[in-house]
Scaffold this active site. Structure first.
Site, PDB file in Angstrom:
ATOM      1  N   ARG A  49       0.802  -1.218   0.000  1.00  0.00           N
ATOM      2  CA  ARG A  49       0.000   0.000   0.000  1.00  0.00           C
ATOM      3  C   ARG A  49       0.841   1.277   0.000  1.00  0.00           C
ATOM      4  O   ARG A  49       0.651   2.163  -0.832  1.00  0.00           O
ATOM      5  CB  ARG A  49      -0.913   0.056   1.230  1.00  0.00           C
ATOM      6  CG  ARG A  49      -2.218  -0.653   1.080  1.00  0.00           C
ATOM      7  CD  ARG A  49      -2.611  -1.252   2.399  1.00  0.00           C
ATOM      8  NE  ARG A  49      -1.655  -2.303   2.725  1.00  0.00           N
ATOM      9  CZ  ARG A  49      -1.742  -3.547   2.271  1.00  0.00           C
ATOM     10  NH1 ARG A  49      -2.753  -3.898   1.552  1.00  0.00           N
ATOM     11  NH2 ARG A  49      -0.805  -4.448   2.534  1.00  0.00           N
ATOM     12  N   THR A  50       1.758   1.382   0.949  1.00  0.00           N
ATOM     13  CA  THR A  50       2.446   2.667   1.134  1.00  0.00           C
ATOM     14  C   THR A  50       3.257   3.014  -0.115  1.00  0.00           C
ATOM     15  O   THR A  50       3.157   4.110  -0.668  1.00  0.00           O
ATOM     16  CB  THR A  50       3.351   2.603   2.380  1.00  0.00           C
ATOM     17  OG1 THR A  50       2.606   2.032   3.442  1.00  0.00           O
ATOM     18  CG2 THR A  50       3.835   3.972   2.783  1.00  0.00           C
ATOM     19  N   LYS A  78      26.515  -4.013   0.145  1.00  0.00           N
ATOM     20  CA  LYS A  78      27.987  -3.884   0.165  1.00  0.00           C
ATOM     21  C   LYS A  78      28.439  -3.132   1.410  1.00  0.00           C
ATOM     22  O   LYS A  78      29.614  -2.902   1.623  1.00  0.00           O
ATOM     23  CB  LYS A  78      28.464  -3.120  -1.078  1.00  0.00           C
ATOM     24  CG  LYS A  78      28.098  -3.781  -2.385  1.00  0.00           C
ATOM     25  CD  LYS A  78      28.580  -2.892  -3.539  1.00  0.00           C
ATOM     26  CE  LYS A  78      27.789  -3.157  -4.792  1.00  0.00           C
ATOM     27  NZ  LYS A  78      27.847  -2.033  -5.729  1.00  0.00           N
ATOM     28  N   ARG A  99      11.149   3.605   3.863  1.00  0.00           N
ATOM     29  CA  ARG A  99      10.725   2.675   4.927  1.00  0.00           C
ATOM     30  C   ARG A  99      11.967   1.907   5.377  1.00  0.00           C
ATOM     31  O   ARG A  99      12.756   1.451   4.553  1.00  0.00           O
ATOM     32  CB  ARG A  99       9.669   1.700   4.418  1.00  0.00           C
ATOM     33  CG  ARG A  99       9.372   0.603   5.432  1.00  0.00           C
ATOM     34  CD  ARG A  99       8.181  -0.231   5.036  1.00  0.00           C
ATOM     35  NE  ARG A  99       6.946   0.528   5.169  1.00  0.00           N
ATOM     36  CZ  ARG A  99       5.730  -0.006   4.996  1.00  0.00           C
ATOM     37  NH1 ARG A  99       5.612  -1.293   4.691  1.00  0.00           N
ATOM     38  NH2 ARG A  99       4.656   0.727   5.138  1.00  0.00           N
ATOM     39  N   HIS A 127       4.588   5.636  11.788  1.00  0.00           N
ATOM     40  CA  HIS A 127       4.173   5.510  10.381  1.00  0.00           C
ATOM     41  C   HIS A 127       3.190   6.670  10.138  1.00  0.00           C
ATOM     42  O   HIS A 127       1.979   6.484  10.035  1.00  0.00           O
ATOM     43  CB  HIS A 127       3.496   4.150  10.181  1.00  0.00           C
ATOM     44  CG  HIS A 127       3.253   3.764   8.752  1.00  0.00           C
ATOM     45  ND1 HIS A 127       3.343   4.647   7.697  1.00  0.00           N
ATOM     46  CD2 HIS A 127       2.922   2.561   8.194  1.00  0.00           C
ATOM     47  CE1 HIS A 127       3.069   4.002   6.567  1.00  0.00           C
ATOM     48  NE2 HIS A 127       2.818   2.744   6.845  1.00  0.00           N
TER      49      HIS A 127
HETATM   50  N1   CP Z   1      -0.484  -0.115   5.821  1.00  0.00           N
HETATM   51  C1   CP Z   1       0.712  -0.341   5.303  1.00  0.00           C
HETATM   52  O1   CP Z   1       1.713   0.268   5.708  1.00  0.00           O
HETATM   53  O2   CP Z   1       0.747  -1.295   4.308  1.00  0.00           O
HETATM   54  P1   CP Z   1       2.042  -1.750   3.515  1.00  0.00           P
HETATM   55  O3   CP Z   1       2.955  -2.429   4.485  1.00  0.00           O
HETATM   56  O4   CP Z   1       1.549  -2.682   2.447  1.00  0.00           O
HETATM   57  O5   CP Z   1       2.693  -0.525   2.934  1.00  0.00           O
END
Ligand code: CP
Length: 648
Positions: A49-50, A78, A99, A127
């Site tokens: 999603r993100t 590396k 991320r 998040h």
């Molecule tokens: N909700 C969410 O962060 O989904 P993903 O891990 O798929 O990005």
């Protein structure tokens, strides 16, 4: 240049502005507001999603995207640091979306990047863009956020979406009920931030309402402070419990926010515990007819597909809103390229060690531990006094820990901290002379010497301590309703040694040794630990329906006890909690009264009382001593209020 690392980087007004932009996503798309701009996505952890909603958002704004399809195929393997990666990629793109599996890694990357950085999830920390989607969805469904009651459910310990969400809900004036899976309660540092920054507190909910739909957990209710917070009582008596039960029954639940078990953040062998689920029972309950069900997704088996077809299951909408909300966030940041820093977060001057050796974050997953070269270790000093220690909050991962050794870089002298030194230490901090250490050994390795202390007076000898523990053990046994439920819980340090000794006393007298555990007020995760029996297969310490004896060496302000109670009550609902201390010094800030006291020693705030135990000082006899500090010249510490640090 604005980055978004935490939900605290956006003010409420700015969040509203982003939502207004999201409402007009078609216009942003038509205007191609990101034409000629490039977004780089760096995902060190899997995502659907993100990442895809960010990439879709950028393309709909007319911009383009560069990406490492898998960071395992990047130069990270590396040995390239996150700092170097951020520096390099920021010369290829106008914004980075990152991320990472380490707490604080995205903050570290933002410090090295020359373009805005957006946190798409860092370890179990935060998040923030998921929270924007969550709030946007809630607002669309329910109108105003203020006054809503949201039940957050599941893995509240490791779920980063939950941490950002509860801060945001508190800021918008919503109430939160926490329904944590076994041993997955909200971390203490999150609760403390809610209390310190938003004046929220928690109290247990008599969760019969919720048990109808969610089993295997206890509920806690987070709301603006009420005059009767349970955390202020040392005992859960029937009257208080009844009051809390009625509070729970009267609640209107506007949303259930379910999360999956974050197995990837758990130690091997600890993932198999039971977990709450939401399914058809939920749909049948009349009182939840207007309660929407949310989930950041992906789900595993905690949320039944039966809910998908119900109008209240809004999690696919929540995922779909990811595109307009992230389009809006990107436009918002591009429009603010010239702004130096967030207006939302006013961080106090951080503490940086003036010495090459200094305190280290205790969170093993913090970027400062995983890759020190990419970060500059710094901390916020929070209100001191609890457990006679300064509390440091890591600037990257927000975890708290205590430091007891404080020195002056000019005089090269060190103290063991106590609350009377607050004013002096604050002076040193302002002048850049404050050096904090994790141990006396560290201070002495750098040539620091101890400050001189005045004459010591013995208050209790070895025999008197043994006598007091025997007498307290006898009283505890007389008050105990059911020996099998008795649990001694010592505050880590002298408290846990005294808890073991008291349990031995009770064991001797009752011919059956009760269970003993330890509670860490400022730990970095596992707040509660079993001490005995130390059977590795015994599972996590269970506090539910237990008769707990909380044990500490000295009670002074009552802050330590207050924090310990808050950890206990968010873990489970015990039958009772009684307090045993060897020394009661008076000067209480909170209305806690020990049930068992070895000796009352009313003492002035500038006195220092120390309980010496053979487990801590091997080769020395047990003793309780009192003394004052004699300081060189101008560094004489003046008694001051322990809250002074926090107020500045
Ligand atoms: N909700 C969410 O962060 O989904 P993903 O891990 O798929 O990005």
């Amino acid at each position: 240049m604005r980055s978004v690392i935490s939900i605290a980087d956006l003010t409420n007004d700015e969040i509203e502005e982003i939502f207004s932009l999201a409402d007009d996503a078609d216009k942003m798309r038509a205007d191609r507001v990101a034409a000629d701009r490039i977004m780089a996505t760096l995902f060190y952890e899997p995502s659907t999603r993100t990442r895809l909603s960010f990439e879709s958002a950028m393309q709909r704004l007319g911009g383009s995207v560069i990406s490492c399809s898998d960071m395992k195929t990047s130069s990270t393997v590396k040995g390239e640091t996150v700092a170097d990666t951020a520096k390099v990629v920021s010369s290829y793109a106008d914004v980075l979306v990152v991320r990472h599996n380490w707490d604080g890694a995205v903050q570290a990357m933002a410090e090295h990047a020359d373009v805005p950085v957006i946190n798409a999830g860092d370890g179990s920390h935060e998040h923030p863009t998921q929270t924007l989607c969550d709030l946007y969805t809630l607002r669309k469904e329910k109108g105003e956020l203020k006054g809503l009651t949201v039940v957050v459910c599941g893995d509240l310990k490791n779920g980063r979406t939950i941490h950002s969400l509860v801060y945001a809900l508190a800021r918008f004036g919503a109430n939160v009920v926490t329904l944590a899976a076994n041993s997955m309660a909200l971390p203490q540092y999150v609760l403390e931030r809610l209390e310190r920054e938003y004046d929220y507190a928690l109290a247990p909910v008599g969760s019969d309402d919720l048990k109808a739909v969610v089993t295997e957990t206890d509920a806690l209710y987070l709301a603006p402070k009420q005059p009767h917070q349970l955390a202020l009582y040392t005992q859960v008596d029937e009257v208080i419990q009844a009051r809390l039960n009625s509070l729970a029954t009267g609640l209107r639940y506007d949303a259930f926010y379910m999360t999956r078990k974050q197995k990837e953040r758990m130690k091997e062998g600890t993932t198999g515990t039971s977990y709450p689920t939401i399914g058809s029972n939920f749909l049948r309950e009349q009182r939840f007819r207007d309660t929407v069900v949310m989930h950041p997704l992906p789900r595993v088996d905690e949320l039944s597909p039966e809910v998908d077809k119900d109008r209240r299951g809004i999690y696919f909408k929540q995922a779909a809103y990811g595109v307009p909300v992230r389009m809006a966030l990107l436009k918002f940041l591009f429009d603010r390229r010239s702004e130096k820093r967030s207006r939302a977060r006013v961080d106090p001057a951080p503490y940086r060690s003036p010495e090459p050796i200094g305190p280290q974050c205790r969170n093993p997953n913090c970027v400062t531990v995983k890759e020190p070269i990419s970060s500059s270790r710094r901390f916020e000093i929070l209100s001191p006094g609890q457990a006679n220690a300064l509390i440091l909050a890591c600037a990257y991962c927000d975890h708290r820990f205590k430091v007891q050794i404080a020195g002056n870089v000019q005089s090269k002298r060190y103290y063991v901290f106590d609350a009377t030194l607050v004013g002096t230490l604050d002076d040193w901090l302002q002048k850049g002379d404050l050096a904090l250490f994790d141990s006396i050994k560290e201070a002495e390795e750098l040539g620091y010497e101890p400050f001189k202390s005045g004459p010591q007076r013995a208050l209790m000898s070895e025999d008197e301590i043994a006598g007091a523990l025997k007498s307290m053990g006898g009283q505890i046994l007389r008050d105990c309703r059911e020996l099998s439920r008795l649990l001694f819980l010592g505050v880590r340090g002298a408290g846990s040694h005294l808890a073991q000794r008291l349990a031995n006393e009770v064991g001797k007298q009752a011919k059956r040794k009760p269970e003993v555990g330890e509670i860490e007020i400022y730990g970095s995760g596992d707040d509660l630990k079993r001490l005995s029996p130390d059977d590795p297969d015994a599972g996590p310490l269970n506090l539910k329906d237990r008769e707990i004896i909380l044990v500490d060496d000295v009670i002074f302000t009552g802050r330590t006890v207050k924090s310990a109670l808050s950890i206990i009550f968010r873990s489970a609902r015990p039958q009772s909690v009684r307090l045993a201390v060897l020394i009661d010094r008076g000067h209480r800030e909170f209305p806690v009264k020990p049930n068992y006291v070895g000796k009352n020693i009313p003492s002035s705030e500038s006195d220092r009382v120390r309980v010496k135990l053979r487990e801590i000082d091997p080769g020395e006899p047990d003793q309780v001593i009192i003394y004052t500090i004699i300081n060189p010249k101008e560094e004489t510490p003046k008694p001051s209020h322990p809250a002074d640090f926090a107020a500045k």
